[in-house]
Design a protein around this motif. Sequence first.
Motif: not given
Length: 264
Positions: A54-56, A58-62, A210, A213-214, A216
């Motif tokens: 889930q966090v990954s 969100a990070f890829k979307s960011a 978290v 990170y998202i 960043s």
Amino acid sequence: MFDWIPEMLYFITKTILMLIDGFISIANVLCGIEPIRVGKEETDFLSYILFNEQVSFAFKSAILLGAIVVVFATIFQMLKNISKEGAEGSPIKVCFKALKTLLVFAFVPLCMFLLVWIGNEFVIAIYKATSNGSTALGAYLFTVVGELDGLQNGAKFLDGTFDYKNVDTVWFCIDLWDYNHFLVWLLGGVILYNILTALMSFIDRVISIVILYILSPFSVASSIVDDGTHFKLWRDQVLVKFFCSYGMIIALNIFVMITSFVIN
């Protein structure tokens, strides 16, 4: 006949010691000293949170949104430079800065992974050096106070051979009428307060890391127009969140260590 009186007092003492050990175990998990098991693999809590699906996602979307910001920021910076006479930064330099910004996106997960690994190894080493040879802070506190009043076989409570939760074993090693319950309650209250404070700090630390990170990619993308000011601020916030809370868990060990010196 009246053995229930010291046993009742010891029940309170034992409860405080068990709370200390329980909260310390939770704190150790949150700060990476104790691993967690996910399926058949062991990992640390922060790595599990940071790099789960889930966090990954969100990070890829960011990153995707950050790349769009980079494109618009690049265009904006080019137009700004063209509109000002003698403005520094040719279109080629601006494009080069944009390319470098996009490459930084890929290094953020690697940097976060290295920070987690280095931080965990550092705090584990310091924790072991200050843990007084005991795996449980409650057992250590029980032993230190008990040795004031003639506790026998104290070392066996520290290495886990004897369990302070077993009243019969404790009776065998010390007369509970002589045990200094008040001192345990006093020290235990101070330790519990600090542990709970540390727990709140660790929870805030995980959530903040978290979020940082998202988000960043947006801090990195802003480097094109502000020469990295926001990115430096983001970097400083990450470093503070990674390392500031570790001192609390180490301080608890040092507190008990110094307390044992004073008692002795």
